[in-house]
Structure formats: C-alpha cells, structure tokens
Design an enzyme around this catalytic site. Structure first.
Site, PDB file in Angstrom:
ATOM      1  N   HIS A  97       0.848  -1.192   0.000  1.00  0.00           N
ATOM      2  CA  HIS A  97       0.000   0.000   0.000  1.00  0.00           C
ATOM      3  C   HIS A  97       0.876   1.232   0.000  1.00  0.00           C
ATOM      4  CE1 HIS A  97      -3.100   2.881   1.082  1.00  0.00           C
ATOM      5  NE2 HIS A  97      -3.967   1.987   0.665  1.00  0.00           N
ATOM      6  N   ASP A 148      -7.880  -5.351   0.018  1.00  0.00           N
ATOM      7  CA  ASP A 148      -8.382  -6.106  -1.128  1.00  0.00           C
ATOM      8  C   ASP A 148      -8.056  -7.590  -1.031  1.00  0.00           C
ATOM      9  OD1 ASP A 148      -9.586  -3.975  -2.439  1.00  0.00           O
ATOM     10  OD2 ASP A 148      -7.671  -3.286  -3.212  1.00  0.00           O
TER      11      ASP A 148
HETATM   12  N1  CMC Z   1       4.259  -7.717  -4.775  1.00  0.00           N
HETATM   13  C1  CMC Z   1       5.623  -7.705  -4.850  1.00  0.00           C
HETATM   14  N2  CMC Z   1       6.378  -6.618  -4.667  1.00  0.00           N
HETATM   15  C2  CMC Z   1       5.738  -5.468  -4.378  1.00  0.00           C
HETATM   16  C3  CMC Z   1       4.347  -5.393  -4.277  1.00  0.00           C
HETATM   17  C4  CMC Z   1       3.597  -6.567  -4.472  1.00  0.00           C
HETATM   18  N3  CMC Z   1       2.271  -6.550  -4.386  1.00  0.00           N
HETATM   19  N4  CMC Z   1       3.978  -4.119  -3.981  1.00  0.00           N
HETATM   20  C5  CMC Z   1       5.120  -3.426  -3.913  1.00  0.00           C
HETATM   21  N5  CMC Z   1       6.187  -4.222  -4.148  1.00  0.00           N
HETATM   22  C6  CMC Z   1       7.616  -3.837  -4.090  1.00  0.00           C
HETATM   23  C7  CMC Z   1       8.018  -3.037  -5.308  1.00  0.00           C
HETATM   24  O1  CMC Z   1       8.530  -3.879  -6.333  1.00  0.00           O
HETATM   25  C8  CMC Z   1       9.079  -2.138  -4.725  1.00  0.00           C
HETATM   26  O2  CMC Z   1      10.261  -2.899  -4.527  1.00  0.00           O
HETATM   27  P1  CMC Z   1      11.720  -2.188  -4.681  1.00  0.00           P
HETATM   28  O3  CMC Z   1      11.775  -1.158  -3.574  1.00  0.00           O
HETATM   29  O4  CMC Z   1      12.686  -3.291  -4.495  1.00  0.00           O
HETATM   30  O5  CMC Z   1      11.743  -1.562  -6.030  1.00  0.00           O
HETATM   31  C9  CMC Z   1       8.558  -1.808  -3.320  1.00  0.00           C
HETATM   32  O6  CMC Z   1       7.733  -2.944  -2.967  1.00  0.00           O
HETATM   33  C10 CMC Z   1       7.710  -0.525  -3.255  1.00  0.00           C
HETATM   34  O7  CMC Z   1       6.688  -0.623  -4.238  1.00  0.00           O
HETATM   35  P2  CMC Z   1       6.085   0.622  -5.035  1.00  0.00           P
HETATM   36  O8  CMC Z   1       5.485   0.152  -6.313  1.00  0.00           O
HETATM   37  O9  CMC Z   1       7.112   1.720  -5.112  1.00  0.00           O
HETATM   38  O10 CMC Z   1       4.958   1.110  -4.029  1.00  0.00           O
HETATM   39  P3  CMC Z   1       3.741   2.076  -4.366  1.00  0.00           P
HETATM   40  O11 CMC Z   1       3.422   2.762  -3.098  1.00  0.00           O
HETATM   41  O12 CMC Z   1       4.030   2.927  -5.552  1.00  0.00           O
HETATM   42  O13 CMC Z   1       2.561   1.074  -4.802  1.00  0.00           O
HETATM   43  C11 CMC Z   1       0.726  -0.431  -4.684  1.00  0.00           C
HETATM   44  C12 CMC Z   1       1.554   0.637  -3.943  1.00  0.00           C
HETATM   45  C13 CMC Z   1      -0.526  -0.731  -3.866  1.00  0.00           C
HETATM   46  C14 CMC Z   1       0.264   0.107  -6.066  1.00  0.00           C
HETATM   47  C15 CMC Z   1       1.606  -1.696  -4.849  1.00  0.00           C
HETATM   48  O14 CMC Z   1       1.986  -2.191  -3.587  1.00  0.00           O
HETATM   49  C16 CMC Z   1       0.888  -2.801  -5.644  1.00  0.00           C
HETATM   50  O15 CMC Z   1       0.936  -2.792  -6.877  1.00  0.00           O
HETATM   51  N6  CMC Z   1       0.193  -3.783  -4.951  1.00  0.00           N
HETATM   52  C17 CMC Z   1      -0.560  -4.804  -5.617  1.00  0.00           C
HETATM   53  C18 CMC Z   1      -1.919  -4.269  -6.035  1.00  0.00           C
HETATM   54  C19 CMC Z   1      -2.851  -4.077  -4.849  1.00  0.00           C
HETATM   55  O16 CMC Z   1      -3.000  -4.936  -3.992  1.00  0.00           O
HETATM   56  N7  CMC Z   1      -3.541  -2.908  -4.844  1.00  0.00           N
HETATM   57  C20 CMC Z   1      -4.532  -2.571  -3.805  1.00  0.00           C
HETATM   58  C21 CMC Z   1      -4.073  -1.450  -2.905  1.00  0.00           C
HETATM   59  S1  CMC Z   1      -5.096  -1.263  -1.447  1.00  0.00           S
HETATM   60  C22 CMC Z   1      -6.648  -0.747  -1.957  1.00  0.00           C
HETATM   61  C23 CMC Z   1      -6.697   0.378  -2.896  1.00  0.00           C
HETATM   62  O17 CMC Z   1      -5.956   1.364  -2.800  1.00  0.00           O
HETATM   63  O18 CMC Z   1      -7.536   0.329  -3.761  1.00  0.00           O
END
Ligand code: CMC
Length: 427
Positions: A316, A373
């Site tokens: 998140h 989710d």
């Molecule tokens: N699986 C594996 N690695 C992950 C994941 C994941 N689900 N989420 C983040 N990471 C890693 C990412 O690769 C990065 O690693 P590194 O620092 O080595 O490059 C690190 O964690 C930080 O990730 P980020 O993409 O910079 O984080 P963000 O804040 O931009 O993205 C997110 C947040 C929710 C989009 C992302 O965690 C994600 O894509 N999660 C899966 C989709 C999901 O479950 N979404 C629902 C969110 S909650 C409800 C809502 O908001 O609707």
C-alpha cells in the site's frame, strides 16, 4: 495557521525564500509552496504525489506508520460492524453520527431513492452481454447526469443532501442491474422493505416475483451473517482520504463538471488493478496459483526484479504497517470460516501466501502487508459473490467518500482547477 516557516535556498544563485509551514491537527504538517514557481522560477517534481498534500481536508485521517484510520476523527474499529454503513455515510457527510431518528429517516430516504429512471434500464440493456459490470456502472453513473442535470449547480444544503442521497441510493441498483444484464437474466427492482445492504444482495440474487431461491427445504433467505459482512465491507471502503480515485473525482470537480460525471471518473479510476480492481485480481491470482504447493514458486516470482508479477492484495502506498481495514477483515474472515464452515482450496492458498509473506524478508523489509483487497476478495468469494462484482462492491462503499470529498472541494475557497506542470525533457 502557519507559525513556523521553512527556508529554501537555490544553491546555484544563493537566493533563499521562506515558506509557511501549515499545521495539521494530526499527521505531518505541510509546507505551503503555492508561490514557489513565482518566487523561484522552478517547479517541484513529485510523480505520483508521494510528498504532496493536494488539499486541506477534515474528512478522513490515516497514519500509515501506525496503521490507523479515522473517519471524522472516529477510529475505524469503533465504526466497522458497530454502526451500519448508512450511519457511517451520515457521519462522513455531516461530520457526526446520526441520532436514532435521523438514522431512520436517512435509511427510509435511501430506500425510496433507490429506483432509477427506466431510460437507464434501456441504456444498460444496450450493452454487450459480456460487458464487465464496472464498464456499465461507470457509464450508468455518467448517464445519471443527464437525468438530473439541474445538479450541475448545487448550492444549498438541501441540494447537496439530495444529490448525495440520490447517488448513494442508486449505485447498488445500477451495480445489480449491470450484473444481471451480463448474465442475461431479468433485472430485479429494489424492494423498499429491505435495508440498503440486504436490498443489494436481493437485487443480485432474487427471481422475478421477488422470491429468493426455492429449495426442497423452502425458500432460501439472505443470511444475516452475509448482510453484516457486506455492510462491514462497505464501511471499510467508505473513504480513504486522497487515494487515486478520489484525487480524480476532485480533479474533475475542479473543472466545474457535473458531480455525477466526477463520480463516474472515480469509478473508472478505481477499476484498475493497482487500486480497487485488486480485489478481483486477488481471486484470479489464487485460481492461477491453483494449489498450496505452488505458492513458493509465485512468491519467488513476486520477489524477482526481472518478473513483472506482483502479489495482488499486498502493499500500500500509505500503510507501512498492517492496513487497519485488513486487520478487521482478517478477523471477519476467521469468524466467517467458523460460522459458515468455509474451507476451500482457495482459502488455503490465500492463508499460505499470507503466512509466507508475513515472515519473508522481501515483504517484511518493504513493509508489504496484506491490504484490504486481499481479505475482501477472499470474503466476497466465500460469500459466493461473483468475482466481476467485487470492484462494483468497492464502488458502492466508496461512493459516499467521493461525494463527501466532492462537496468539501466545492466548499473550500482555496480550491483551484487541477493543473500540474511538468519537467519537459523532450526535443
Ligand atoms: N508484490 C511484490 N512486490 C511489491 C508489491 C507486491 N504486491 N507491492 C510493492 N512491491 C515492491 C516493489 O517492487 C518495490 O520494490 P523495490 O523497492 O525493491 O523496487 C517496493 O515494494 C515498493 O513498491 P512501489 O510500487 O514503489 O509502491 P507504491 O506505493 O508505488 O505502490 C501499490 C503501492 C498498492 C500500487 C503496490 O503495492 C501494488 O501494486 N500492490 C498490488 C496491487 C494491490 O493490492 N492494490 C490494492 C491497494 S489497497 C486498496 C486500494 O488502494 O484500492
């Protein structure tokens, strides 16, 4: 009120400018950089707005470090499962919980407003039969603006109230219509004798004539435990400060467009897999994994930098601790497991992923916890709600948040058209 300031120095020219620090009642204060470009000729660069407060707000507070969420100052733990979803809607809209009489009146008003114009029904029926309910829902809500065009100019409290209650009441009907259309089965109109959440389940499940399924034991009713679980899910989704879809709603509001098209844009933004679409993707992913023995392989893929695969329902932007909504839903999932005797293959895969991820250094060091989710997907699956309806259910819950934020935007004299700048790197 700003008492403190921050000085910003351009090391190339030695020029310093002071900026006021605006005090938050909770959470980080914010540097007011509205004159930054005028003062310095520079833009700030913040893709994804990770360090930018786009507005002042009194609606929802999140402390992502502590894993805390409050609506109008009240911790989510005091609301979810304790107040009905409609009471929580009242709280978000009017900054306080309703009295018993107000709660009853609001509930009755929502029941009466739950019908949609027959023209909308015709619109829905013109969609291809394999249309995703989210596509129909987003179009249906946008089309509402043509049935209630007068709400382009919402001015009085009474008009705000009418607009808000109208859209909260009609979204479940549109969502259920969208679902039934995709199945090619007759649409079921709302039953005003049923509560908000029961009515939604009824419109999805009933047979024409208003009966639920008939079995040798008699008519199957909607179970109270299902209504309560769904109502809690609606409450947990009700608002989440400046998330992606809410930011879009405020952005559309900033152009002066109709409130219903702003909500429609929010629905479109929510559909994506990185946002509300994740709940549907969680189940798709569990089905793809197929067996508990395959979990380590997919965990390894999620950790592999060269593989775009991500564990859906993990991570998140704001929570770097357990998402408090996920904590409540995990408890609900365990409770339902006992009450409904659930023990599906999918649930076992989900629990294995959760177990490994919570102890694996990759996830622990990046604060990647299961999010709302992850559990809502698993619970809705357990309640036998079809997967295509998971994100529409998120929409139903979030509608009140979008409307409340839309109203706050309209009432804030500091609101301006959303128009960011760019760091041009082209030819
Ligand atoms: N699986 C594996 N690695 C992950 C994941 C994941 N689900 N989420 C983040 N990471 C890693 C990412 O690769 C990065 O690693 P590194 O620092 O080595 O490059 C690190 O964690 C930080 O990730 P980020 O993409 O910079 O984080 P963000 O804040 O931009 O993205 C997110 C947040 C929710 C989009 C992302 O965690 C994600 O894509 N999660 C899966 C989709 C999901 O479950 N979404 C629902 C969110 S909650 C409800 C809502 O908001 O609707």
């Amino acid at each position: 009120m700003a008492r403190e300031t921050m000085t910003c120095t351009d090391n190339r020219t030695g020029k310093s400018v002071e900026y006021p620090i605006l005090e938050a009642t909770r959470g980080p204060d914010a540097v007011d950089i509205r004159t930054f470009y005028k003062d310095t000729g520079l833009f700030t660069y913040d893709p994804g707005f990770t360090s930018t407060a786009s507005c002042k707000s009194k609606i929802t507070f999140i402390d992502g470090g502590k894993g805390e969420l409050r609506y109008r100052g009240i911790p989510i733990e005091e609301l979810a499962g304790k107040q009905s979803y409609l009471e929580v809607c009242f709280l978000l809209l009017y900054s306080r919980l309703p009295t018993e009489e107000e709660a009853r009146d609001f509930d009755l008003e929502i029941r009466h407003r739950s019908f949609v114009h027959e023209g909308l029904r015709n619109l829905i029926e013109s969609f291809p039969s394999d249309a995703h309910p989210m596509a129909i829902l987003s179009s249906g809500v946008s089309a509402l603006s043509s049935f209630y065009y007068e709400h382009l100019q919402v001015e009085s409290d009474a008009e705000y109230h009418e607009m808000a209650s109208r859209i909260i009441a009609k979204i479940p009907t549109l969502a259920a219509f969208a679902y039934r259309h995709a199945l090619g089965i007759p649409l079921i109109y709302p039953d005003i004798e049923r509560s908000f959440t029961e009515n939604f389940l009824y419109m999805m499940r009933a047979y024409p004539g208003g009966k639920m399924k008939i079995t040798p034991e008699g008519e199957q009713k909607i179970r109270q435990v299902e209504i309560d679980a769904l109502d809690t899910i609606f409450t947990l989704h009700a608002d989440h400060e400046q998330n992606a879809s809410t930011t879009i709603v405020r952005g559309v509001a900033s152009t002066g467009a109709h409130p219903y098209v702003a909500i429609s844009a929010g629905i479109s933004a929510l559909w994506g897999r990185a946002h509300g679409g994740a709940n549907e993707s969680v189940i798709a992913q569990l089905e793809m994994i197929g067996d508990v023995k395959n979990v380590p392989e997919y965990i390894a893929r999620a950790k592999d930098k060269n593989d775009p695969f991500r564990l859906m329902g993990f991570g998140h932007r704001v929570y770097k601790n357990f998402d408090p909504r996920a904590r409540i839903l995990k408890k609900l999932q365990d409770q339902l497991k006992e009450e409904l005797g659930l023990d599906s293959k999918l649930l076992r895969i989900a629990q294995e992923i959760e177990r490994i991820a919570l102890s694996d250094d990759y996830f622990v060091s990046r604060n990647l916890y299961p999010n709302i989710d992850f559990y809502s997907g698993v619970i809705l699956y357990a309640l036998k709600i079809p997967r295509s309806m998971f994100t529409p259910i998120f929409v139903i819950g979030r509608t009140v948040g979008w409307i409340t934020q839309w109203i706050e935007f309209k009432e804030d004299p500091a609101s301006k058209i959303a128009r960011p700048r760019q760091l041009y790197t082209g030819a």
